[in-house]
Design a protein around this motif. Structure first.
Motif, short mmCIF file in Angstrom:
data_model
loop_
_atom_site.label_atom_id
_atom_site.label_comp_id
_atom_site.label_asym_id
_atom_site.label_seq_id
_atom_site.Cartn_x
_atom_site.Cartn_y
_atom_site.Cartn_z
N VAL A 133 6.18 -5.23 0.40
CA VAL A 133 4.78 -4.96 0.07
C VAL A 133 4.39 -3.52 0.38
O VAL A 133 5.03 -2.82 1.16
CB VAL A 133 3.83 -5.90 0.85
N SER A 134 3.33 -3.08 -0.28
CA SER A 134 2.61 -1.86 0.10
C SER A 134 1.12 -2.18 -0.02
O SER A 134 0.73 -3.14 -0.68
CB SER A 134 3.01 -0.66 -0.76
N HIS A 135 0.29 -1.35 0.62
CA HIS A 135 -1.12 -1.70 0.82
C HIS A 135 -2.08 -0.71 0.17
O HIS A 135 -1.83 0.49 0.12
CB HIS A 135 -1.44 -1.75 2.32
N ALA A 136 -3.20 -1.26 -0.27
CA ALA A 136 -4.39 -0.47 -0.61
C ALA A 136 -5.57 -1.07 0.12
O ALA A 136 -5.58 -2.27 0.44
CB ALA A 136 -4.63 -0.45 -2.12
N TYR A 137 -6.57 -0.24 0.40
CA TYR A 137 -7.72 -0.68 1.19
C TYR A 137 -9.01 -0.29 0.48
O TYR A 137 -9.17 0.85 0.04
CB TYR A 137 -7.69 -0.03 2.58
N LEU A 138 -9.93 -1.25 0.40
CA LEU A 138 -11.28 -0.98 -0.09
C LEU A 138 -12.24 -1.17 1.07
O LEU A 138 -12.51 -2.30 1.51
CB LEU A 138 -11.66 -1.92 -1.25
N PHE A 139 -12.73 -0.04 1.58
CA PHE A 139 -13.60 -0.06 2.75
C PHE A 139 -15.07 -0.16 2.35
O PHE A 139 -15.49 0.41 1.34
CB PHE A 139 -13.41 1.21 3.58
N ASN A 199 -0.82 4.74 0.06
CA ASN A 199 0.42 4.11 0.52
C ASN A 199 1.00 3.13 -0.50
O ASN A 199 1.98 2.44 -0.20
CB ASN A 199 0.18 3.38 1.85
N LEU A 200 0.42 3.04 -1.68
CA LEU A 200 0.93 2.10 -2.69
C LEU A 200 2.23 2.63 -3.30
O LEU A 200 2.33 3.80 -3.67
CB LEU A 200 -0.09 1.89 -3.80
N PRO A 250 -14.77 -2.64 -10.01
CA PRO A 250 -14.31 -1.43 -10.71
C PRO A 250 -13.09 -0.78 -10.04
O PRO A 250 -12.19 -0.29 -10.74
CB PRO A 250 -15.53 -0.51 -10.66
N LYS A 251 -13.05 -0.76 -8.71
CA LYS A 251 -11.90 -0.19 -8.00
C LYS A 251 -10.66 -1.06 -8.20
O LYS A 251 -9.54 -0.55 -8.35
CB LYS A 251 -12.22 -0.07 -6.51
N ILE A 252 -10.85 -2.37 -8.18
CA ILE A 252 -9.73 -3.30 -8.38
C ILE A 252 -9.16 -3.16 -9.78
O ILE A 252 -7.94 -3.13 -9.98
CB ILE A 252 -10.18 -4.74 -8.10
N LYS A 253 -10.03 -3.05 -10.77
CA LYS A 253 -9.57 -2.86 -12.15
C LYS A 253 -8.82 -1.54 -12.30
O LYS A 253 -7.82 -1.46 -13.04
CB LYS A 253 -10.76 -2.91 -13.11
N PHE A 254 -9.26 -0.52 -11.59
CA PHE A 254 -8.55 0.76 -11.61
C PHE A 254 -7.12 0.60 -11.09
O PHE A 254 -6.16 1.12 -11.68
CB PHE A 254 -9.31 1.77 -10.75
N LEU A 255 -6.96 -0.15 -10.00
CA LEU A 255 -5.63 -0.39 -9.45
C LEU A 255 -4.78 -1.23 -10.40
O LEU A 255 -3.58 -0.96 -10.58
CB LEU A 255 -5.74 -1.08 -8.09
N LYS A 274 -1.14 -0.02 -12.25
CA LYS A 274 0.15 -0.71 -12.19
C LYS A 274 0.61 -1.15 -13.57
O LYS A 274 1.78 -1.02 -13.92
CB LYS A 274 0.05 -1.91 -11.25
N ARG A 275 -0.30 -1.69 -14.37
CA ARG A 275 0.07 -2.19 -15.70
C ARG A 275 0.52 -1.07 -16.63
O ARG A 275 1.38 -1.27 -17.49
CB ARG A 275 -1.12 -2.94 -16.32
N ASN A 276 -0.06 0.10 -16.47
CA ASN A 276 0.23 1.20 -17.39
C ASN A 276 1.33 2.14 -16.90
O ASN A 276 1.61 3.15 -17.55
CB ASN A 276 -1.05 2.02 -17.65
N ALA A 277 1.91 1.81 -15.75
CA ALA A 277 2.96 2.67 -15.20
C ALA A 277 4.16 2.70 -16.14
O ALA A 277 4.61 1.67 -16.64
CB ALA A 277 3.38 2.18 -13.82
N LYS A 278 4.68 3.90 -16.41
CA LYS A 278 5.82 4.05 -17.30
C LYS A 278 7.12 4.27 -16.52
O LYS A 278 8.20 3.99 -17.02
CB LYS A 278 5.58 5.22 -18.26
#
Length: 229
Positions: free
Chosen positions: A38-44, A59-60, A81-86, A90-94
């Motif tokens: 795993v790697s982490h993202a944080y929404l504060f 850190n993702l 909106p932040k979650i959709k950005f993440l 990931k979905r668009n990573a080439k």
């Protein structure tokens, strides 16, 4: 154990000498209890920010399973909106992409006094204004159960069938664990669609989603399209 439990409830990160506290949403029985690689993202939740939300994603790692830690005090209007950005990231990573890597929300599972996880890899968040907007998207011959969580946390159940919405009654979160809800979901519907008010907290959303998933009959699936209004 009490001190260990507190550490699970609160994530404290130190960055540039400043401590940031994140309160995890709580559930009683998370769908997943263990995730590796795993790697982490944080929404504060940050009152000093204009929109009260701060995303830390440095850190993702694209090839890992992502654990998204969202402060339970954030509203869906702030967090989604932040979650959709993440998700799009990931979905668009080439490059450096792992098709088997999944996304999870981290929560505090009070039933085991440990971390729990809720997968949302395939969830698509759709913005709508009214219930009728869903009818334009969900055109199927089979009856669908729409569960709409309102601003007051009451849940309205409706049939979607033949291009029409029919009210099936109102429920509380506690009702989702009793026979009234189990009877509602038995033997009639093809799937469940969730609709959630943007003013609700992330805590409300996670508890709602977990309760539906836990207490519905096993043959019913929750649609990957979720509607935020």
């Amino acid at each position: 154990m009490k001190h260990f439990y507190l550490l699970l409830t609160v994530i404290i990160l130190s960055s540039c000498g400043n401590e940031k506290i994140l309160l995890l949403p709580e559930v009683n029985g998370a769908p997943v209890t263990e995730v590796s690689d795993v790697s982490h993202a944080y929404l504060f939740y940050d009152e000093t920010q204009t929109d009260s939300v701060e995303l830390n994603r440095k850190n993702l790692i694209g090839t890992t399973n992502w654990l998204i830690n969202v402060d339970k005090r954030l509203t869906l209007a702030q967090a989604i909106p932040k979650i959709k950005f993440l998700q799009d990231k990931k979905r668009n990573a080439k490059m450096h992409k792992n098709e088997n890597a999944k996304n999870y929300y981290t929560c505090n599972d009070t039933s085991i006094q440990n971390l729990g996880f809720m997968e949302f890899t395939d969830v698509v968040y759709n913005s709508v204004e009214t219930d009728d907007d869903i009818l334009k998207i969900q055109i199927k011959k089979e009856p669908i159960l729409l569960l709409k969580m309102n601003e007051d946390s009451k849940i309205t159940a409706s049939d979607i069938f033949g291009g029409q919405l029919t009210n099936r009654g109102d429920y509380s979160l506690d009702d989702l664990s009793n026979n009234r809800f189990k009877n509602l979901t038995s033997g009639y519907y093809s799937k469940i669609i969730l609709m959630i008010n943007t003013k609700l907290s992330f805590q409300d959303y996670i508890k709602f989603k977990c309760s539906v998933d836990t207490n519905k009959i096993s043959s019913l699936v929750i649609d990957s399209n979720e509607f935020i209004y």
